[in-house]
Design a protein around this motif. Structure first.
Motif, PDB file in Angstrom:
ATOM      1  N   MET A   1     -57.339 -85.470 -79.080  1.00  0.00           N
ATOM      2  CA  MET A   1     -58.682 -84.906 -79.081  1.00  0.00           C
ATOM      3  C   MET A   1     -58.633 -83.394 -79.241  1.00  0.00           C
ATOM      4  N   VAL A   2     -57.702 -82.731 -78.546  1.00  0.00           N
ATOM      5  CA  VAL A   2     -57.581 -81.274 -78.640  1.00  0.00           C
ATOM      6  C   VAL A   2     -57.253 -80.851 -80.066  1.00  0.00           C
ATOM      7  N   ALA A   3     -56.346 -81.577 -80.714  1.00  0.00           N
ATOM      8  CA  ALA A   3     -55.968 -81.228 -82.084  1.00  0.00           C
ATOM      9  C   ALA A   3     -57.162 -81.316 -83.023  1.00  0.00           C
ATOM     10  N   ALA A   4     -57.937 -82.392 -82.914  1.00  0.00           N
ATOM     11  CA  ALA A   4     -59.102 -82.556 -83.776  1.00  0.00           C
ATOM     12  C   ALA A   4     -60.169 -81.517 -83.460  1.00  0.00           C
TER      13      ALA A   4
ATOM     14  N   ILE B   1     -69.412 -86.301 -75.868  1.00  0.00           N
ATOM     15  CA  ILE B   1     -68.802 -87.494 -76.468  1.00  0.00           C
ATOM     16  C   ILE B   1     -69.851 -88.579 -76.697  1.00  0.00           C
ATOM     17  N   ALA B   2     -70.733 -88.776 -75.724  1.00  0.00           N
ATOM     18  CA  ALA B   2     -71.761 -89.813 -75.846  1.00  0.00           C
ATOM     19  C   ALA B   2     -72.662 -89.561 -77.053  1.00  0.00           C
ATOM     20  N   PHE B   3     -73.139 -88.337 -77.209  1.00  0.00           N
ATOM     21  CA  PHE B   3     -74.019 -88.035 -78.337  1.00  0.00           C
ATOM     22  C   PHE B   3     -73.272 -88.122 -79.668  1.00  0.00           C
ATOM     23  N   ALA B   4     -72.002 -87.693 -79.668  1.00  0.00           N
ATOM     24  CA  ALA B   4     -71.228 -87.772 -80.907  1.00  0.00           C
ATOM     25  C   ALA B   4     -71.013 -89.221 -81.330  1.00  0.00           C
ATOM     26  N   LEU B   5     -70.678 -90.080 -80.387  1.00  0.00           N
ATOM     27  CA  LEU B   5     -70.477 -91.492 -80.706  1.00  0.00           C
ATOM     28  C   LEU B   5     -71.782 -92.146 -81.154  1.00  0.00           C
ATOM     29  N   ALA B   6     -72.874 -91.787 -80.483  1.00  0.00           N
ATOM     30  CA  ALA B   6     -74.170 -92.330 -80.902  1.00  0.00           C
ATOM     31  C   ALA B   6     -74.484 -91.907 -82.332  1.00  0.00           C
ATOM     32  N   GLY B   7     -74.179 -90.645 -82.645  1.00  0.00           N
ATOM     33  CA  GLY B   7     -74.421 -90.149 -83.990  1.00  0.00           C
ATOM     34  C   GLY B   7     -73.553 -90.815 -85.043  1.00  0.00           C
TER      35      GLY B   7
ATOM     36  N   ILE C   1     -71.044 -77.356 -79.950  1.00  0.00           N
ATOM     37  CA  ILE C   1     -70.251 -78.103 -78.976  1.00  0.00           C
ATOM     38  C   ILE C   1     -69.325 -79.043 -79.755  1.00  0.00           C
ATOM     39  N   PHE C   2     -68.047 -79.079 -79.384  1.00  0.00           N
ATOM     40  CA  PHE C   2     -67.052 -79.770 -80.197  1.00  0.00           C
ATOM     41  C   PHE C   2     -66.236 -80.800 -79.433  1.00  0.00           C
ATOM     42  N   ASP C   3     -66.563 -81.061 -78.177  1.00  0.00           N
ATOM     43  CA  ASP C   3     -65.860 -82.111 -77.440  1.00  0.00           C
ATOM     44  C   ASP C   3     -66.039 -83.460 -78.127  1.00  0.00           C
ATOM     45  N   GLY C   4     -67.255 -83.740 -78.571  1.00  0.00           N
ATOM     46  CA  GLY C   4     -67.518 -85.014 -79.222  1.00  0.00           C
ATOM     47  C   GLY C   4     -66.830 -85.130 -80.567  1.00  0.00           C
ATOM     48  N   VAL C   5     -66.799 -84.026 -81.311  1.00  0.00           N
ATOM     49  CA  VAL C   5     -66.097 -84.019 -82.595  1.00  0.00           C
ATOM     50  C   VAL C   5     -64.619 -84.333 -82.383  1.00  0.00           C
ATOM     51  N   GLY C   6     -64.036 -83.733 -81.332  1.00  0.00           N
ATOM     52  CA  GLY C   6     -62.636 -84.001 -81.035  1.00  0.00           C
ATOM     53  C   GLY C   6     -62.378 -85.447 -80.687  1.00  0.00           C
ATOM     54  N   LEU C   7     -63.288 -86.044 -79.919  1.00  0.00           N
ATOM     55  CA  LEU C   7     -63.111 -87.449 -79.545  1.00  0.00           C
ATOM     56  C   LEU C   7     -63.190 -88.353 -80.775  1.00  0.00           C
ATOM     57  N   VAL C   8     -64.153 -88.091 -81.638  1.00  0.00           N
ATOM     58  CA  VAL C   8     -64.267 -88.889 -82.860  1.00  0.00           C
ATOM     59  C   VAL C   8     -62.989 -88.758 -83.687  1.00  0.00           C
ATOM     60  N   GLY C   9     -62.420 -87.559 -83.747  1.00  0.00           N
ATOM     61  CA  GLY C   9     -61.164 -87.371 -84.453  1.00  0.00           C
ATOM     62  C   GLY C   9     -60.035 -88.166 -83.838  1.00  0.00           C
ATOM     63  N   ALA C  10     -59.998 -88.219 -82.500  1.00  0.00           N
ATOM     64  CA  ALA C  10     -58.964 -89.006 -81.817  1.00  0.00           C
ATOM     65  C   ALA C  10     -59.111 -90.489 -82.127  1.00  0.00           C
ATOM     66  N   VAL C  11     -60.352 -90.978 -82.162  1.00  0.00           N
ATOM     67  CA  VAL C  11     -60.587 -92.392 -82.499  1.00  0.00           C
ATOM     68  C   VAL C  11     -60.109 -92.675 -83.923  1.00  0.00           C
ATOM     69  N   ARG C  12     -60.422 -91.778 -84.832  1.00  0.00           N
ATOM     70  CA  ARG C  12     -60.003 -91.982 -86.221  1.00  0.00           C
ATOM     71  C   ARG C  12     -58.489 -91.907 -86.375  1.00  0.00           C
ATOM     72  N   SER C  13     -57.831 -91.142 -85.490  1.00  0.00           N
ATOM     73  CA  SER C  13     -56.369 -91.071 -85.547  1.00  0.00           C
ATOM     74  C   SER C  13     -55.734 -92.422 -85.222  1.00  0.00           C
ATOM     75  N   LEU C  14     -56.496 -93.314 -84.599  1.00  0.00           N
ATOM     76  CA  LEU C  14     -56.020 -94.659 -84.287  1.00  0.00           C
ATOM     77  C   LEU C  14     -56.300 -95.639 -85.421  1.00  0.00           C
ATOM     78  N   GLY C  15     -56.863 -95.141 -86.514  1.00  0.00           N
ATOM     79  CA  GLY C  15     -57.187 -96.011 -87.637  1.00  0.00           C
ATOM     80  C   GLY C  15     -58.509 -96.725 -87.480  1.00  0.00           C
TER      81      GLY C  15
END
Length: 280
Positions: free
Chosen positions: A254-257, A149-155, A115-129
């Protein structure tokens, strides 16, 4: 000066297939994201949309997975959960969320999902510095994308996670499952933006023209980062974030990441093939 797009290579008998599976599938934008990335990375593969009728998914999908030149699947609604029993293994994130949105054929011919929705969100956050670790996060939406997204952020070690959803029971269930991993997570009836470092909208609010912001905007301030996973470029939430001077990103980030992460997961390198079949 704008750069010219990478030319798409010809499709030959050696080209590997990656399927996009859903019902319906006409609205899917994934081929428009994946195929240019394959071309830029010089990967001889093409994503093809497959509309598998929901009523026949359990009968037809196993046959599709047996195609010898199919090396990957990207899964959309309503099949993210239903495909899981057909796979030989799924990763820990997919088990936690209870859904898969990509699967790959391994060298031994077995199928593995993730599952990669959370990975994409983390990438979007990092794109903001920003790095998620230590942030106080408010999450709107406890559905499939919100869960990933919740599990990815927790991780990633966020300081706290507050989950809000129109369905209070769904928010409480997600927060409880995340808290069971040892993270600080709780469901709330309403988010207090003044107490957050990062606000994430993982709800469908904003998809339709004229939708309001998915949360009361009192407390929106310049040092609050905002990510809205809706892929429309100017949702009410993103417009408000821009006016307030917030660092913000929309669904395209998020989609790009996520797209890049899935291509990495598929493991298709230039000239490589996962097929076990012999060439003609």
């Amino acid at each position: 000066m704008s750069l010219s797009p990478t030319p798409m290579p010809p499709v030959t008998g050696a080209t590997r297939l990656v399927g996009m599976v859903g019902d319906p599938i006409r609205q899917a934008k994934s081929p428009e994201n994946f195929n240019p990335l394959f071309a830029r990375r010089r990967i001889d593969a093409v994503m093809v949309p497959f509309e598998v009728a929901s009523a026949r998914f359990e009968a037809d999908m196993p046959a599709l997975l047996r195609l010898a030149n199919l090396d990957g699947i990207v899964v959309t609604m309503p099949f993210k959960t239903r495909i899981m029993p057909m796979l030989d293994r799924v990763d820990e994130a997919a088990r936690q969320v209870g859904a898969v949105n990509a699967a790959r054929r391994r060298m031994d011919g077995t199928w593995e999902g993730g599952i990669f929705d959370g990975v994409g969100l983390v990438g979007a956050v990092r794109s903001l510095g920003l790095q998620p670790a230590g942030l106080r996060v408010g999450l709107i939406g406890a559905g499939g994308a919100g869960s990933a997204i919740a599990f990815a952020l927790a991780g990633q070690g966020v300081r706290s996670l507050s989950v809000a959803d129109q369905d209070a029971g769904r928010a409480a269930d997600l927060a409880g499952r995340v808290a069971a991993t040892g993270a600080s997570a709780a469901s709330v009836s309403a988010l207090d933006l003044a107490q957050l470092d990062l606000l994430v909208n993982a709800s469908p609010v904003g998809m339709r023209e004229g939708d309001p912001a998915p949360v009361e905007l009192f407390g929106l301030r310049a040092d609050l980062a905002v990510v809205d996973i809706v892929t429309r470029p100017a949702t009410a939430l993103l417009k408000a974030a821009e006016r307030a001077g917030c660092r913000h990103a929309g669904g395209t980030a998020m989609v790009a990441a996520q797209t890049a992460a899935i291509v990495d997961f598929l493991g298709l390198a230039p000239g490589e093939s996962h097929s076990l079949s012999q060439q003609d």
